[in-house]
Design a protein around this motif. Structure first.
Motif, PDB file in Angstrom:
ATOM      1  N   TRP A 131      -3.178   7.366  -9.684  1.00 21.90           N
ATOM      2  CA  TRP A 131      -2.913   7.174  -8.255  1.00 21.90           C
ATOM      3  C   TRP A 131      -3.659   5.977  -7.665  1.00 21.90           C
ATOM      4  O   TRP A 131      -3.387   5.575  -6.538  1.00 21.90           O
ATOM      5  CB  TRP A 131      -3.299   8.444  -7.485  1.00 21.90           C
ATOM      6  CG  TRP A 131      -4.785   8.720  -7.514  1.00 21.90           C
ATOM      7  CD1 TRP A 131      -5.702   8.345  -6.585  1.00 21.90           C
ATOM      8  CD2 TRP A 131      -5.524   9.374  -8.535  1.00 21.90           C
ATOM      9  NE1 TRP A 131      -6.966   8.730  -6.955  1.00 21.90           N
ATOM     10  CE2 TRP A 131      -6.879   9.389  -8.167  1.00 21.90           C
ATOM     11  CE3 TRP A 131      -5.170   9.980  -9.751  1.00 21.90           C
ATOM     12  CZ2 TRP A 131      -7.882   9.958  -8.954  1.00 21.90           C
ATOM     13  CZ3 TRP A 131      -6.163  10.552 -10.531  1.00 21.90           C
ATOM     14  CH2 TRP A 131      -7.503  10.536 -10.119  1.00 21.90           C
ATOM     15  N   ARG A 170      -8.310  -2.049  -7.120  1.00 20.49           N
ATOM     16  CA  ARG A 170      -9.483  -1.242  -6.805  1.00 20.49           C
ATOM     17  C   ARG A 170     -10.246  -0.883  -8.082  1.00 20.49           C
ATOM     18  O   ARG A 170     -11.486  -0.965  -8.127  1.00 20.49           O
ATOM     19  CB  ARG A 170      -9.081   0.036  -6.075  1.00 20.49           C
ATOM     20  CG  ARG A 170     -10.277   0.849  -5.591  1.00 20.49           C
ATOM     21  CD  ARG A 170      -9.834   2.133  -4.910  1.00 20.49           C
ATOM     22  NE  ARG A 170      -8.919   1.884  -3.796  1.00 20.49           N
ATOM     23  CZ  ARG A 170      -8.365   2.853  -3.074  1.00 20.49           C
ATOM     24  NH1 ARG A 170      -8.617   4.130  -3.366  1.00 20.49           N
ATOM     25  NH2 ARG A 170      -7.561   2.554  -2.081  1.00 20.49           N
ATOM     26  N   ASP A 205       0.798  -1.230   0.000  1.00 24.50           N
ATOM     27  CA  ASP A 205       0.000   0.000   0.000  1.00 24.50           C
ATOM     28  C   ASP A 205       0.830   1.280   0.000  1.00 24.50           C
ATOM     29  O   ASP A 205       0.260   2.377   0.048  1.00 24.50           O
ATOM     30  CB  ASP A 205      -0.976   0.040   1.186  1.00 24.50           C
ATOM     31  CG  ASP A 205      -2.371  -0.422   0.774  1.00 24.50           C
ATOM     32  OD1 ASP A 205      -2.588  -0.661  -0.427  1.00 24.50           O
ATOM     33  OD2 ASP A 205      -3.243  -0.536   1.651  1.00 24.50           O
ATOM     34  N   ARG A 241       0.634  -1.633 -10.449  1.00 24.62           N
ATOM     35  CA  ARG A 241      -0.198  -1.069 -11.515  1.00 24.62           C
ATOM     36  C   ARG A 241       0.297  -1.466 -12.903  1.00 24.62           C
ATOM     37  O   ARG A 241      -0.436  -1.339 -13.890  1.00 24.62           O
ATOM     38  CB  ARG A 241      -0.218   0.460 -11.403  1.00 24.62           C
ATOM     39  CG  ARG A 241      -1.170   1.003 -10.350  1.00 24.62           C
ATOM     40  CD  ARG A 241      -0.954   2.494 -10.143  1.00 24.62           C
ATOM     41  NE  ARG A 241      -0.973   3.231 -11.410  1.00 24.62           N
ATOM     42  CZ  ARG A 241      -2.072   3.752 -11.971  1.00 24.62           C
ATOM     43  NH1 ARG A 241      -3.245   3.627 -11.350  1.00 24.62           N
ATOM     44  NH2 ARG A 241      -2.014   4.399 -13.099  1.00 24.62           N
ATOM     45  N   TYR A 299       4.804   0.773  -3.965  1.00 26.59           N
ATOM     46  CA  TYR A 299       4.174  -0.534  -4.191  1.00 26.59           C
ATOM     47  C   TYR A 299       3.010  -0.389  -5.181  1.00 26.59           C
ATOM     48  O   TYR A 299       2.856  -1.201  -6.103  1.00 26.59           O
ATOM     49  CB  TYR A 299       3.680  -1.106  -2.868  1.00 26.59           C
ATOM     50  CG  TYR A 299       2.879  -2.381  -3.009  1.00 26.59           C
ATOM     51  CD1 TYR A 299       3.515  -3.621  -3.026  1.00 26.59           C
ATOM     52  CD2 TYR A 299       1.481  -2.345  -3.123  1.00 26.59           C
ATOM     53  CE1 TYR A 299       2.785  -4.791  -3.163  1.00 26.59           C
ATOM     54  CE2 TYR A 299       0.749  -3.506  -3.254  1.00 26.59           C
ATOM     55  CZ  TYR A 299       1.398  -4.734  -3.275  1.00 26.59           C
ATOM     56  OH  TYR A 299       0.667  -5.888  -3.424  1.00 26.59           O
ATOM     57  N   THR A 300       2.192   0.622  -4.989  1.00 28.89           N
ATOM     58  CA  THR A 300       1.044   0.839  -5.872  1.00 28.89           C
ATOM     59  C   THR A 300       1.487   1.014  -7.312  1.00 28.89           C
ATOM     60  O   THR A 300       0.897   0.430  -8.238  1.00 28.89           O
ATOM     61  CB  THR A 300       0.235   2.060  -5.413  1.00 28.89           C
ATOM     62  OG1 THR A 300      -0.274   1.818  -4.091  1.00 28.89           O
ATOM     63  CG2 THR A 300      -0.932   2.334  -6.348  1.00 28.89           C
ATOM     64  N   GLN A 301       2.530   1.798  -7.532  1.00 29.09           N
ATOM     65  CA  GLN A 301       3.019   2.001  -8.891  1.00 29.09           C
ATOM     66  C   GLN A 301       3.595   0.712  -9.462  1.00 29.09           C
ATOM     67  O   GLN A 301       3.487   0.443 -10.666  1.00 29.09           O
ATOM     68  CB  GLN A 301       4.071   3.115  -8.909  1.00 29.09           C
ATOM     69  CG  GLN A 301       3.522   4.498  -8.607  1.00 29.09           C
ATOM     70  CD  GLN A 301       2.372   4.880  -9.530  1.00 29.09           C
ATOM     71  OE1 GLN A 301       2.454   4.706 -10.759  1.00 29.09           O
ATOM     72  NE2 GLN A 301       1.300   5.391  -8.947  1.00 29.09           N
ATOM     73  N   PRO A 315      -4.900   2.048  -7.114  1.00 30.80           N
ATOM     74  CA  PRO A 315      -4.377   0.687  -7.290  1.00 30.80           C
ATOM     75  C   PRO A 315      -5.135  -0.068  -8.376  1.00 30.80           C
ATOM     76  O   PRO A 315      -6.332   0.160  -8.598  1.00 30.80           O
ATOM     77  CB  PRO A 315      -4.600   0.037  -5.923  1.00 30.80           C
ATOM     78  CG  PRO A 315      -4.777   1.174  -4.965  1.00 30.80           C
ATOM     79  CD  PRO A 315      -5.417   2.264  -5.755  1.00 30.80           C
ATOM     80  N   ASP A 316      -4.444  -0.957  -9.030  1.00 27.62           N
ATOM     81  CA  ASP A 316      -5.049  -1.733 -10.124  1.00 27.62           C
ATOM     82  C   ASP A 316      -6.231  -2.562  -9.646  1.00 27.62           C
ATOM     83  O   ASP A 316      -7.259  -2.652 -10.323  1.00 27.62           O
ATOM     84  CB  ASP A 316      -4.005  -2.640 -10.771  1.00 27.62           C
ATOM     85  CG  ASP A 316      -3.380  -3.620  -9.779  1.00 27.62           C
ATOM     86  OD1 ASP A 316      -3.180  -3.248  -8.612  1.00 27.62           O
ATOM     87  OD2 ASP A 316      -3.099  -4.765 -10.182  1.00 27.62           O
TER      88      ASP A 316
END
Length: 338
Positions: A264, A269, A175, A184, A179-181, A266-267
């Motif tokens: 911005w 979501r 999170d 994605r 990590y999110t990038q 997350p994939d």
């Protein structure tokens, strides 16, 4: 008389020497025999045929160790024969084995920070005798250099650099923005393979394979995933099978488009929102059985759940946050294989 006495003394001394040589040799033999027995017993405990804690007979000859009886699963059985030579042979996949699912690519992404967890997952795939064609996208140069060496020992494994540029090499906290990038990028890779005419099984590196999952991934559907909640779209794309259908292609293309316009989010979501909103009418999602494909919350944190659902095919260590915590959990359960 003196000559006879000398001869007798010499003969007696020689006999005593021979006697003690025999005693010492026997003791060495006993020590070696005990050590051998212990070694064989240890190996038998490690790779010997066992009956699982549920009372089911082992399907194959041998089972790997687990930390305690409550951690065992009747699915944690491997095709081994008890010697190092046959053990290695039993884990090797032939080209015919690989071509059995030639239309499907197992896709994994990793970096150096999660490289050990990734290699542990690869070892579990090998020991489950699944024999898929695996493509790993190495997100940094270090993981690329190391994993290309593994290709020599695991048939069907292919490693390539990311076409989106290199990322950081350190392990990334769940999170976090980094990590999110990182995650994605995954739908982009999935779409690339779908458009090349392949079905795709995307697999997170923090999964552990007990059995071959591909028989469960057949049927009339577009995408197969585990849903972490009941009656609401909370699907996890960390173990997801994408069949190359028109619906799947439309869905993943729209997913990538939305990711590009919402930089911005997350994939996962975005994916679940698309499913809830039925962005692709007629999309058929197969929900994987939680007994066979559990998440880490149920498996590790729900009291009594693991004992009632002990036929795991692939376990995803979700809800075990961070690299070190995942490694600790794998070691605790006897699933650290490297």
């Amino acid at each position: 008389m003196l000559r006879k006495t000398v001869f007798w003394v010499f003969t007696s001394f020689s006999a005593v020497c021979v006697y003690w040589q025999i005693i010492l040799a026997f003791r060495k033999y006993e020590v070696g025999r005990v050590a051998l027995i212990k070694s064989v017993a240890g190996r038998a405990e490690y790779v010997g045929a066992k009956t699982s804690s549920s009372g089911h007979e082992a399907v194959h000859n041998v089972s790997l160790p687990s930390a305690s009886a409550s951690h065992k699963s009747p699915s944690w059985e491997l095709a081994m024969n008890g010697t190092s030579t046959s053990y290695a042979h039993s884990l090797s996949c032939t080209q015919e084995d690989i071509e059995r699912w030639s239309g499907t690519i197992v896709l994994v992404t990793t970096n150096a920070g999660f490289l050990d967890v990734t290699e542990n997952m690869l070892e579990s795939v090998k020991r489950a005798r699944a024999c898929p064609s695996i493509t790993i996208i190495a997100e940094d140069e270090l993981s690329y250099q190391i994993l290309t060496k593994r290709m020599k020992s695991q048939r069907g494994l292919h490693v390539q650099r990311s076409d989106l540029g290199a990322t950081e090499s350190k392990s990334l906290m769940f999170d976090s923005p980094q990590y999110t990038q990182f995650v994605r990028r995954r739908p982009h890779y999935v779409l690339s393979l779908l458009e090349k005419g392949r079905d795709v099984l995307f697999v997170d590196s923090d999964t552990f394979w007990f059995k071959d999952p591909f028989e469960d991934l057949q049927g009339n559907f577009d995408i197969a995933m585990h849903n972490e909640k009941d009656n609401v779209a909370a699907f996890c794309d960390g173990f997801a099978y994408y069949r190359r259908t028109n619906n799947t292609l439309r869905f993943v293309r729209e997913w990538v488009r939305l990711l590009n316009s919402h930089t911005w989010l997350p994939d996962q979501r975005i994916m679940n929102q698309m499913i809830s909103e039925k962005r692709v009418p007629g999309l058929k999602i197969k929900t994987l059985n939680e007994t066979n494909y559990p998440d880490g919350r149920k498996y590790f944190h729900w009291v009594g759940w693991r004992e009632k659902h002990n036929d795991t095919t692939v376990l995803h260590l979700t809800f075990v946050k961070g690299h070190d915590a995942k490694v600790k959990k794998l070691k605790e359960f006897g699933w650290w294989l490297i």
